[in-house]
Write a protein that holds these residues in place. Structure first.
Motif, PDB file in Angstrom:
ATOM      1  N   CYS A   1     -40.903  67.492  32.809  1.00 23.54           N
ATOM      2  CA  CYS A   1     -41.346  68.608  31.970  1.00 23.54           C
ATOM      3  C   CYS A   1     -42.690  69.145  32.437  1.00 23.54           C
ATOM      4  CB  CYS A   1     -41.426  68.170  30.510  1.00 23.54           C
ATOM      5  SG  CYS A   1     -39.808  67.806  29.816  1.00 23.54           S
ATOM      6  N   GLN A   2     -43.587  68.266  32.868  1.00 29.66           N
ATOM      7  CA  GLN A   2     -44.893  68.702  33.343  1.00 29.66           C
ATOM      8  C   GLN A   2     -44.744  69.567  34.587  1.00 29.66           C
ATOM      9  OE1 GLN A   2     -47.784  68.468  31.842  1.00 29.66           O
ATOM     10  NE2 GLN A   2     -48.788  69.594  33.464  1.00 29.66           N
ATOM     11  N   HIS A   3     -43.908  69.119  35.517  1.00 32.35           N
ATOM     12  CA  HIS A   3     -43.659  69.912  36.729  1.00 32.35           C
ATOM     13  C   HIS A   3     -43.069  71.261  36.352  1.00 32.35           C
ATOM     14  CE1 HIS A   3     -44.710  67.229  39.960  1.00 32.35           C
ATOM     15  NE2 HIS A   3     -44.028  66.243  39.411  1.00 32.35           N
ATOM     16  N   GLN A   4     -42.186  71.262  35.368  1.00 40.87           N
ATOM     17  CA  GLN A   4     -41.515  72.495  34.973  1.00 40.87           C
ATOM     18  C   GLN A   4     -42.530  73.464  34.360  1.00 40.87           C
ATOM     19  OE1 GLN A   4     -38.193  71.875  32.414  1.00 40.87           O
ATOM     20  NE2 GLN A   4     -37.557  73.984  32.519  1.00 40.87           N
ATOM     21  N   ILE A   5     -43.409  72.956  33.515  1.00 40.63           N
ATOM     22  CA  ILE A   5     -44.403  73.815  32.882  1.00 40.63           C
ATOM     23  C   ILE A   5     -45.375  74.362  33.931  1.00 40.63           C
ATOM     24  CG2 ILE A   5     -46.376  73.821  31.279  1.00 40.63           C
ATOM     25  CD1 ILE A   5     -44.669  71.766  29.627  1.00 40.63           C
ATOM     26  N   GLN A   6     -45.802  73.520  34.880  1.00 46.82           N
ATOM     27  CA  GLN A   6     -46.692  73.979  35.931  1.00 46.82           C
ATOM     28  C   GLN A   6     -46.031  75.043  36.793  1.00 46.82           C
ATOM     29  OE1 GLN A   6     -47.789  70.414  38.018  1.00 46.82           O
ATOM     30  NE2 GLN A   6     -49.384  69.889  36.551  1.00 46.82           N
ATOM     31  N   GLY A   7     -44.714  74.923  36.949  1.00 46.14           N
ATOM     32  CA  GLY A   7     -43.975  75.889  37.754  1.00 46.14           C
ATOM     33  C   GLY A   7     -43.670  77.171  37.014  1.00 46.14           C
ATOM     34  N   GLY A   8     -44.067  77.245  35.755  1.00 44.59           N
ATOM     35  CA  GLY A   8     -43.871  78.471  34.999  1.00 44.59           C
ATOM     36  C   GLY A   8     -42.572  78.514  34.207  1.00 44.59           C
ATOM     37  N   GLY A   9     -41.769  77.455  34.253  1.00 46.27           N
ATOM     38  CA  GLY A   9     -40.516  77.438  33.502  1.00 46.27           C
ATOM     39  C   GLY A   9     -40.751  77.089  32.044  1.00 46.27           C
TER      40      GLY A   9
END
Length: 101
Positions: A90-98
């Motif tokens: 989820c952290q990677h996803q949020i950082q990626g703008g998703g």
């Protein structure tokens, strides 16, 4: 005997979880991370497809891509990884703008 515990299979805690690096999780696309969340919730391909408003065939292609990128062999392994590394995914996803559903 309760087969949900690792009494009988102590190594079943899945070496796949520890073998996957944060960098490898970061390689997943935003959509693949959304599919991983679905796998972590033990959803079928059809259920994931319905939630993401994509074709079931497309979902299966994303799952195959996830398996290849993370060197996973089964949906069970993917579910374990998704559940144990959920915060990272989820952290990677949020950082990626998703956004999460």
């Amino acid at each position: 005997m309760n087969y949900r515990t690792n009494d009988k299979f102590p190594d079943a805690e899945c070496s796949c979880v520890n073998a996957i690096t944060s960098e490898e999780l970061g390689v997943l696309t935003s959509r693949e991370k959304q599919v991983m969340v679905g796998l972590g919730n033990a959803l079928s391909s059809a259920e994931i497809a319905g939630q993401l408003n994509i074709a079931e065939y497309t979902t299966k292609k994303y799952i195959a891509s996830i398996f290849a990128k993370l060197r996973l062999r089964s949906r069970t392994e993917a579910c374990i990884v998704a559940r144990t590394r959920h915060a990272e995914i989820c952290q990677h996803q949020i950082q990626g703008g998703g956004t999460l559903n």
